[in-house]
Design a protein around this motif. Structure first.
Motif, PDB file in Angstrom:
ATOM      1  N   ASP A  86      -0.636  57.535   9.797  1.00 11.20           N
ATOM      2  CA  ASP A  86      -1.023  57.563   8.387  1.00 11.20           C
ATOM      3  C   ASP A  86      -2.475  57.997   8.297  1.00 11.20           C
ATOM      4  OD1 ASP A  86      -0.807  57.140   5.584  1.00 11.20           O
ATOM      5  OD2 ASP A  86      -1.706  55.163   5.792  1.00 11.20           O
ATOM      6  N   ASP A  87      -2.805  58.759   7.236  1.00 12.64           N
ATOM      7  CA  ASP A  87      -4.210  59.155   7.043  1.00 12.64           C
ATOM      8  C   ASP A  87      -4.651  58.935   5.602  1.00 12.64           C
ATOM      9  OD1 ASP A  87      -2.887  61.163   5.730  1.00 12.64           O
ATOM     10  OD2 ASP A  87      -3.721  62.810   6.905  1.00 12.64           O
ATOM     11  N   SER A  88      -4.020  57.958   4.955  1.00 13.95           N
ATOM     12  CA  SER A  88      -4.279  57.727   3.530  1.00 13.95           C
ATOM     13  C   SER A  88      -5.610  57.041   3.258  1.00 13.95           C
ATOM     14  CB  SER A  88      -3.153  56.868   2.953  1.00 13.95           C
ATOM     15  OG  SER A  88      -3.213  55.568   3.521  1.00 13.95           O
ATOM     16  N   GLY A  89      -6.221  56.468   4.283  1.00 14.76           N
ATOM     17  CA  GLY A  89      -7.484  55.750   4.074  1.00 14.76           C
ATOM     18  C   GLY A  89      -7.303  54.243   4.028  1.00 14.76           C
ATOM     19  N   HIS A  90      -6.069  53.819   3.757  1.00 17.25           N
ATOM     20  CA  HIS A  90      -5.787  52.387   3.775  1.00 17.25           C
ATOM     21  C   HIS A  90      -4.389  52.188   4.331  1.00 17.25           C
ATOM     22  CE1 HIS A  90      -6.271  48.190   2.627  1.00 17.25           C
ATOM     23  NE2 HIS A  90      -4.992  48.235   2.329  1.00 17.25           N
ATOM     24  N   THR A  91      -4.311  51.575   5.499  1.00 21.58           N
ATOM     25  CA  THR A  91      -3.027  51.425   6.177  1.00 21.58           C
ATOM     26  C   THR A  91      -2.803  49.963   6.532  1.00 21.58           C
ATOM     27  OG1 THR A  91      -3.357  53.596   7.172  1.00 21.58           O
ATOM     28  CG2 THR A  91      -1.631  52.226   8.138  1.00 21.58           C
ATOM     29  N   SER A  92      -1.626  49.487   6.243  1.00 15.35           N
ATOM     30  CA  SER A  92      -1.268  48.119   6.545  1.00 15.35           C
ATOM     31  C   SER A  92      -0.096  48.130   7.518  1.00 15.35           C
ATOM     32  CB  SER A  92      -0.885  47.446   5.224  1.00 15.35           C
ATOM     33  OG  SER A  92      -0.740  46.088   5.419  1.00 15.35           O
ATOM     34  N   ILE A  93      -0.263  47.468   8.636  1.00 18.68           N
ATOM     35  CA  ILE A  93       0.803  47.457   9.644  1.00 18.68           C
ATOM     36  C   ILE A  93       1.205  46.025   9.958  1.00 18.68           C
ATOM     37  CG2 ILE A  93       1.332  47.939  12.082  1.00 18.68           C
ATOM     38  CD1 ILE A  93      -0.210  50.519  11.777  1.00 18.68           C
ATOM     39  N   THR A  94       2.475  45.758   9.782  1.00 22.50           N
ATOM     40  CA  THR A  94       2.995  44.436  10.115  1.00 22.50           C
ATOM     41  C   THR A  94       3.409  44.415  11.580  1.00 22.50           C
ATOM     42  OG1 THR A  94       3.831  44.226   7.867  1.00 22.50           O
ATOM     43  CG2 THR A  94       4.687  42.683   9.506  1.00 22.50           C
ATOM     44  N   LEU A  95       2.834  43.493  12.324  1.00 18.30           N
ATOM     45  CA  LEU A  95       3.146  43.364  13.752  1.00 18.30           C
ATOM     46  C   LEU A  95       4.393  42.497  13.866  1.00 18.30           C
ATOM     47  CD1 LEU A  95      -0.522  42.640  14.867  1.00 18.30           C
ATOM     48  CD2 LEU A  95       0.686  44.822  15.006  1.00 18.30           C
ATOM     49  N   ASN A  96       5.541  43.128  13.642  1.00 20.23           N
ATOM     50  CA  ASN A  96       6.731  42.286  13.524  1.00 20.23           C
ATOM     51  C   ASN A  96       7.538  42.136  14.811  1.00 20.23           C
ATOM     52  OD1 ASN A  96       7.862  44.824  13.485  1.00 20.23           O
ATOM     53  ND2 ASN A  96       8.121  44.826  11.254  1.00 20.23           N
ATOM     54  N   THR A  97       7.044  42.646  15.901  1.00 21.98           N
ATOM     55  CA  THR A  97       7.748  42.505  17.179  1.00 21.98           C
ATOM     56  C   THR A  97       6.793  41.955  18.232  1.00 21.98           C
ATOM     57  OG1 THR A  97       8.965  44.495  16.575  1.00 21.98           O
ATOM     58  CG2 THR A  97       9.223  43.725  18.821  1.00 21.98           C
TER      59      THR A  97
END
Ligand SMILES: *[C@@H]1O[C@H](CO)[C@@H](O)[C@H](O)[C@H]1NC(C)=O
Ligand SMILES: *[C@@H]1O[C@H](CO)[C@@H](O)[C@H](O)[C@H]1NC(C)=O
Length: 122
Positions: A86-97
């Motif tokens: 992603d290069d949107s400037g704001h990225t949220s990643i859920t560490l679900n594993t």
């Protein structure tokens, strides 16, 4: 089972469930954000313990990315075939594993300037 031991088990159960239920949100680099020559992200990540469900938030300027790559892409700093990017400037990643995650930024020299780190999620 003694009363003391039963109480101890109960306390441990409460602690365990509190830990697994309360997902935490971490802003990568804290107030410095995700950028070149700003933060030692290895140290930043190593100072924390990540659990499944926790969330990483990346705030960054144009020209940088958040790329989740595999181990090989990580050591070669190659985001050609990312798992996620992603290069949107704001990225949220859920560490679900429960596994290791590898993040880099694909901008020119971004890895040289420190924009790479791994997290191990319990
Ligand atoms: C990056 O990885 C891709 C395959 O995923 C490969 O084709 C490319 O040559 C690599 N680039 C560099 C600079 O190693
Ligand atoms: C795991 O996280 C990724 C990225 O945040 C998301 O796309 C995916 O749907 C999630 N999977 C589950 C099972 O929640």
């Amino acid at each position: 089972m003694s009363k003391y031991f039963g109480g101890l088990v109960l306390v441990m159960l409460v602690l365990f469930s509190a830990q697994s239920c309360l997902a935490k949100v971490y802003t990568v680099g804290d107030s410095e954000g995700w950028g070149p020559k700003k933060v030692n992200y290895f140290d930043w990540a190593n100072s924390k313990k990540f659990f499944t469900g926790d969330i990483l938030e990346f705030n960054y300027a144009k020209g940088h990315t958040v790329a989740e790559v595999d181990n090989y892409g990580f050591v070669t700093c190659n985001a050609t075939n990312p798992i996620f990017s992603d290069d949107s400037g704001h990225t949220s990643i859920t560490l679900n594993t429960s596994r290791e995650y590898f993040f880099i930024s694909a901008g020119p020299r971004d890895c040289d300037f420190g924009m790479w780190f791994a997290v191990y999620v319990k």
